[in-house]
Write a protein that holds these residues in place. Structure first.
Motif, mmCIF file in Angstrom:
data_model
loop_
_atom_site.group_PDB
_atom_site.id
_atom_site.type_symbol
_atom_site.label_atom_id
_atom_site.label_comp_id
_atom_site.label_asym_id
_atom_site.label_seq_id
_atom_site.Cartn_x
_atom_site.Cartn_y
_atom_site.Cartn_z
ATOM 1 N N ALA A 7 0.676 -1.369 0.083
ATOM 2 C CA ALA A 7 -0.229 -0.556 0.054
ATOM 3 C C ALA A 7 1.122 1.574 0.109
ATOM 4 O O ALA A 7 0.371 2.052 -0.930
ATOM 5 C CB ALA A 7 -1.122 -0.284 1.172
ATOM 6 N N ASP A 8 1.419 0.970 0.713
ATOM 7 C CA ASP A 8 2.323 2.650 0.728
ATOM 8 C C ASP A 8 3.230 2.370 -0.523
ATOM 9 O O ASP A 8 4.082 3.932 -0.422
ATOM 10 C CB ASP A 8 3.588 2.049 2.371
ATOM 11 N N HIS A 9 3.646 1.949 -1.254
ATOM 12 C CA HIS A 9 3.840 1.738 -2.246
ATOM 13 C C HIS A 9 3.714 2.678 -3.227
ATOM 14 O O HIS A 9 4.002 3.647 -4.513
ATOM 15 C CB HIS A 9 5.202 0.594 -3.016
ATOM 16 N N ARG A 10 2.639 2.081 -3.602
ATOM 17 C CA ARG A 10 1.598 2.568 -4.793
ATOM 18 C C ARG A 10 0.666 4.066 -3.929
ATOM 19 O O ARG A 10 1.647 4.816 -4.894
ATOM 20 C CB ARG A 10 0.302 2.214 -4.406
ATOM 21 N N PHE A 11 0.795 4.532 -2.862
ATOM 22 C CA PHE A 11 0.329 5.863 -2.134
ATOM 23 C C PHE A 11 1.793 6.927 -2.248
ATOM 24 O O PHE A 11 1.385 8.342 -3.370
ATOM 25 C CB PHE A 11 -0.410 5.834 -0.763
#
Length: 84
Positions: free
Chosen positions: A34-38
């Motif tokens: 999720a962090d990577h996509r954000f």
């Protein structure tokens, strides 16, 4: 009844679900996903300065997809934390 292990991240019900996330993946792996996509969405949106209308549509659509993926995984994390 046990929840399915692989959960669709397809938020658009008009097309077939082909992207799935392992709902039993480790929480650190899910947070990293999720962090990577954000972060990618943030970088895309930051690059919009001076973009023309066509670029704006394309980049905003890509950012939307990344944010939907990240939010979908965060929803799974919330469910896991709520159920212990």
């Amino acid at each position: 009844m046990k929840e399915p292990r692989y959960v669709s991240l397809n938020l658009d019900s008009s097309s077939p679900a082909i992207l799935h996330i392992d709902a039993e993946a480790s929480l650190p792996d899910m947070l990293d996903f999720a962090d990577h996509r954000f972060r990618m969405a943030r970088q895309l949106l930051a690059s919009l300065e001076g973009a023309d209308d066509c670029d704006l549509r394309q980049v905003s659509n890509a950012a939307r997809v990344l944010l939907e993926d990240g939010c979908g995984v965060m929803g799974l994390i919330e469910e896991r934390l709520a159920t212990g």
